[in-house]
Design an enzyme around this catalytic site. Structure first.
Site, PDB file in Angstrom:
ATOM      1  N   SER A 231       0.825  -1.206   0.000  1.00 17.59           N
ATOM      2  CA  SER A 231       0.000   0.000   0.000  1.00 17.59           C
ATOM      3  C   SER A 231       0.868   1.268   0.000  1.00 17.59           C
ATOM      4  O   SER A 231       2.056   1.217   0.354  1.00 17.59           O
ATOM      5  CB  SER A 231      -0.893  -0.004   1.242  1.00 17.59           C
ATOM      6  OG  SER A 231      -0.073  -0.046   2.383  1.00 17.59           O
ATOM      7  N   CYS A 286      -3.745  -4.458  -7.847  1.00 15.89           N
ATOM      8  CA  CYS A 286      -3.274  -3.077  -7.946  1.00 15.89           C
ATOM      9  C   CYS A 286      -3.575  -2.502  -9.316  1.00 15.89           C
ATOM     10  O   CYS A 286      -3.506  -1.302  -9.512  1.00 15.89           O
ATOM     11  CB  CYS A 286      -1.784  -3.004  -7.680  1.00 15.89           C
ATOM     12  SG  CYS A 286      -0.850  -3.809  -8.958  1.00 15.89           S
TER      13      CYS A 286
END
Ligand code: NAD
Length: 501
Positions: A231, A286
């Site tokens: 992240s 992602c």
């Protein structure tokens, strides 16, 4: 696999063996059932040091192994991975909940990187210029760095470790992997298969854990380079800490990826691509598409989009009708439900609401159904933040220029896609868009391993990207040699002031 029931400890993988691990452990669960699959012990500082020191020893001899022999290890490894692809996919599905098809696809994308690493003699070729001065040649040689480390996220427990260690090892390095603590069984299985391929002990070590273990690796003086995927906040932490400790760092981070639909696009293709890219892998990619930008009359396609999304349903990994699996954890599901509630509170129109989703026979699974918001504006948290679930937000734009401006204002820059039948629109888009990976009528433009994975802006911190030629540069040093040889002792010394003659 060495674990057979929920009480078994997975162990660190040090010097070719699973080491039981002294640290406290957390359970690894099946996200469709909450069944505990095993315990993962967090590495102690002593175990981290043991892993790194073992890697240092392994590196001392591995660096001198001829490059074609290192390539042969990768050839053997890709052969074993292909033969065991189904077995790896089954372990992967149990701990991530991914559908079997999705798990097979993930393993395959990892195998492709190992195939790329088989080409290592070509990738580490240096350069030579003869006669940079009279009878003097300069050439560059590419050498390994030493011990490198990798820190990987939960969402691709096979593919992302395979982005890293095969290339690092083929370059002549040793590697310490810290996989996600949420699904560590798959990477451990990859290690068993690497040992079976004949990798020397210690050349790839695995330590488990979370923040403390990551910080332990970042602080370790014998680690030269760190590859991170995860992240944005953690990527920033890893990049800052690693570069402060004078390590080479590449940190791949989170995203909010847009798909722009022009009114001249192939309607059916655009809609089915949007649905697959938003819901596939439960939105836990992602490169998932989480924002649709409908340009001009394409706004009218919202109804078709909602109907196509409503037809997708989550399910367990061996259900061939399941479009995707559960979210990785109870906490992840709750976070996503929080965003769905926030979207409604912020005034977005919830066209399709997946928050009450259930799957027959699996009442404890972390299910979230496909969710579509319309009338979304850029200030809303459902647009600004990465939700990492099967939630698509739709925004309207009058023109392609407006769509480009919207996307370029986003802090993320991982992936983007344009659906159009106009070559001129596509050319303009690819030129002006501030995003590192662009798809033209392709929804998830993840490059194959002979290219690199090239996220931009807050989706990447560092200089050299993952896999492809850039990873070879990341995991190596370049040395230049300037050499002169005398054919007779009396040869007069040439002027060494290159360029000033
Ligand atoms: P995460 O950032 O929570 O965890 C990633 C890794 O960092 C794990 O190994 C974890 O143990 C470790 N970690 C967690 N918190 C930490 C902390 N405070 N300090 C140090 N280390 C810490 O990410 P995740 O939830 O596992 O994965 C999902 C995220 O990864 C998403 O944001 C997704 O977009 C991103 N991702 C990016 C890419 C890419 O290529 N850009 C690819 C896959 C996933």
């Amino acid at each position: 696999m060495q674990v057979s029931n929920g009480d078994d400890r997975l162990g660190q993988f040090i010097d070719g063996k699973a080491v039981a691990g002294e640290g406290s452990a957390i359970p690894v669960t099946n996200p469709a059932t909450q069944e505990v699959l095993c315990q993962v012990p967090f590495a102690t500082p002593a175990e981290i040091d043991q892993a790194v020191q073992g890697a240092v020893r392994a590196y001392e001899s591995w660096r001198d192994v001829p490059t074609p022999e290192r390539a042969r290890l990768m050839l053997k490894y890709q052969e074993i991975l292909k033969a065991r692809q189904e077995d790896i996919a089954r372990v992967l599905s149990r701990e991530t909940g991914k559908t079997h098809e999705d798990a097979m696809g993930e393993v395959w994308r990892g195998i492709e990187v190992v195939e790329h690493a088989c080409n290592i003699p070509n990738l580490v070729m240096g350069e030579l210029v003869e006669n940079v001065a009279r009878r003097i040649d300069t050439y560059s040689i590419v050498q390994p760095l030493g011990v490198c480390a990798g820190i990987t996220p939960f969402n691709f427990p096979a593919m992302i470790p395979l982005w890293m260690f095969p290339i690092a090892v083929a370059c002549g390095n040793a590697f310490v992997l810290k996989p996600s603590e949420q699904d560590p069984m798959t990477p451990m299985f990859l290690m068993e298969l690497l040992a079976e391929a004949g990798a020397p002990e210690g050349i790839v070590q695995v330590v488990h854990g979370g923040r403390e273990q990551v910080d332990g690796l970042l602080a370790h003086p014998d680690i030269r380079a760190v590859s991170f995927v995860g992240s944005v906040p953690v990527a920033k932490h890893v990049y800052r800490t690693g570069t402060n400790a004078l390590k080479r760092v590449q940190a791949l981070a989170g995203a909010k990826n847009h798909l722009v639909v022009m009114p001249d696009a192939n309607r059916e293709q655009a809609i089915s691509s949007l649905v697959g890219a938003a819901c596939g892998a439960a939105g836990q990619r992602c490169m998932a598409i989480s924002a649709a930008v409908l340009v001009g009359d394409a706004k009218e396609w919202e109804g078709d989009l909602a109907a196509a999304m409503a037809a997708v349903r989550p399910g367990v990994s061996d259900d061939p009708a399941a479009g995707y699996g559960p979210q990785i954890s109870v906490a992840a599901r709750e976070r996503i439900l929080g965003y769905i509630a926030a979207g409604k509170a912020e005034g977005a129109r919830c066209v399709l609401d997946g928050s009450e989703c259930q799957v027959d026979g699996y009442p404890d699974g972390n299910w979230v159904g496909p969710t579509l918001f319309a009338d979304v504006t850029p200030e809303m948290s459902i647009y600004r933040d990465e939700i990492f679930g099967p939630v698509l937000v739709a925004l309207a734009a009058d023109t392609l220029d407006d769509a480009i401006d919207l996307i370029n204002a986003s802090p993320f820059g991982n992936g983007v896609s344009l659906f159009t039948s106009s070559g001129a629109s596509a050319r303009k888009f690819q030129h002006e868009i501030g995003v590192g990976q662009v798809g033209i009528n392709v929804p998830i433009p993840v490059p194959l391993p002979f290219f690199s994975f090239t996220g931009w802006k807050d989706s990447f911190f560092g200089d050299l990207h993952a896999y492809g030629k850039q990873a070879v540069r990341f995991y190596t040093e370049t040395k230049t040699v300037t050499a002169r040889w005398f054919d007779e002792p009396s040869t007069p010394s040439p002027n060494m002031t290159i360029g000033l003659r």
